[in-house]
Motif scaffolding. Sequence first.
Motif, PDB file in Angstrom:
ATOM      1  N   LYS A  10       0.822  -1.208   0.000  1.00 31.53           N
ATOM      2  CA  LYS A  10       0.000   0.000   0.000  1.00 31.53           C
ATOM      3  C   LYS A  10       0.857   1.260   0.000  1.00 31.53           C
ATOM      4  N   PRO A  42      -6.923   3.881  -4.071  1.00 32.24           N
ATOM      5  CA  PRO A  42      -7.106   3.818  -2.611  1.00 32.24           C
ATOM      6  C   PRO A  42      -8.472   3.286  -2.228  1.00 32.24           C
ATOM      7  N   LYS A  43      -8.534   2.626  -1.071  1.00 37.65           N
ATOM      8  CA  LYS A  43      -9.811   2.165  -0.527  1.00 37.65           C
ATOM      9  C   LYS A  43     -10.482   3.280   0.286  1.00 37.65           C
ATOM     10  N   ASP A  44      -9.672   4.177   0.803  1.00 40.35           N
ATOM     11  CA  ASP A  44     -10.197   5.293   1.575  1.00 40.35           C
ATOM     12  C   ASP A  44     -10.991   6.231   0.657  1.00 40.35           C
ATOM     13  N   VAL A  45     -12.234   6.585   1.048  1.00 41.71           N
ATOM     14  CA  VAL A  45     -13.090   7.380   0.161  1.00 41.71           C
ATOM     15  C   VAL A  45     -12.560   8.801  -0.017  1.00 41.71           C
ATOM     16  N   PHE A  46     -11.935   9.360   1.016  1.00 43.60           N
ATOM     17  CA  PHE A  46     -11.388  10.716   0.894  1.00 43.60           C
ATOM     18  C   PHE A  46     -10.275  10.738  -0.150  1.00 43.60           C
ATOM     19  N   MET A  47      -9.340   9.793  -0.042  1.00 41.75           N
ATOM     20  CA  MET A  47      -8.243   9.736  -1.002  1.00 41.75           C
ATOM     21  C   MET A  47      -8.756   9.402  -2.397  1.00 41.75           C
ATOM     22  N   SER A  48      -9.773   8.556  -2.459  1.00 42.73           N
ATOM     23  CA  SER A  48     -10.352   8.197  -3.754  1.00 42.73           C
ATOM     24  C   SER A  48     -10.948   9.415  -4.438  1.00 42.73           C
ATOM     25  N   SER A  49     -11.667  10.233  -3.665  1.00 42.82           N
ATOM     26  CA  SER A  49     -12.259  11.458  -4.211  1.00 42.82           C
ATOM     27  C   SER A  49     -11.184  12.413  -4.705  1.00 42.82           C
ATOM     28  N   THR A  90     -18.260  10.728  -4.689  1.00 45.68           N
ATOM     29  CA  THR A  90     -17.547   9.721  -3.901  1.00 45.68           C
ATOM     30  C   THR A  90     -17.508  10.044  -2.414  1.00 45.68           C
ATOM     31  N   ASN A  91     -17.247  11.300  -2.084  1.00 47.72           N
ATOM     32  CA  ASN A  91     -17.097  11.628  -0.660  1.00 47.72           C
ATOM     33  C   ASN A  91     -17.501  13.075  -0.399  1.00 47.72           C
ATOM     34  N   ASN A 118     -18.123  16.365   1.248  1.00 50.74           N
ATOM     35  CA  ASN A 118     -17.667  16.921   2.522  1.00 50.74           C
ATOM     36  C   ASN A 118     -17.457  18.420   2.371  1.00 50.74           C
TER      37      ASN A 118
END
Length: 238
Positions: free
Chosen positions: A111, A142-149, A178-179, A181
């Motif tokens: 990762k 990435p699996k993290d939605v913030f990083m994906s966005s 995606t996220n 915020n």
Amino acid sequence: MEENSKRPTDIKSKTEYEDRNLQIGNIISSTEQFIDRNKKTLVICTAAIVVLIAIFCLLKFWYMPSQETKAENELFAAEQYFIQQDYTKALKGDGKHLGLLAVSEDYSSTKHGKLAKFYIGIIYLEQGKYQEALDNFKGFKPKDVFMSSQTKALIGDCYWELNNLDKAIDNYKDAVKTNPNNFTTPTILMKLGAAYEVRKDFAKALDCYKQVKNDFPRSPEFSQIEKYISRTEALLNK
């Protein structure tokens, strides 16, 4: 008299019982013959399965954790140069530690090796190497939605710079969904609105700016949003 006294059902049950035992005996005999004929093949297959299980356990519980730790240590040094905007050392290393390019290659299955691609993409984007930036962002999933966005938005930036506005818009739209915020979504909506303006789709651009106004009143973009709304409405009414 005793033979004649037996009921037909008793004789039938005994016959079925004997037939069933005979069938089971035949199955066991056939199985033994099969094992005997294929003993060598079965031994090889069993050994292969044991070896594969051993390799899997070795990779999962020893090799991969070890590689992940090494990648994390190497990436930490490169991150410091990235923060300092010393992009040459960040990319190529300082002689003691690997740079982002080597980390992404040598530890591509970890990762942290994949995260190195994200940093490389940002550096190339700032340096105007848009295709190289795009290739690295696409290699980071990435699996993290913030990083994906964030990654999708940056891919949108690359496509914009490469004069592919349609794909830029598609990625901005995905990033917004995606996220959602208060920190990054308003910024992405402003980029999406600007892209629609370039395409002269002022109605959709206006929708983006109004979404910032209605949904993100605490964002930094909110203080300037009326200006964008007024301008876009004027363009739409021409």
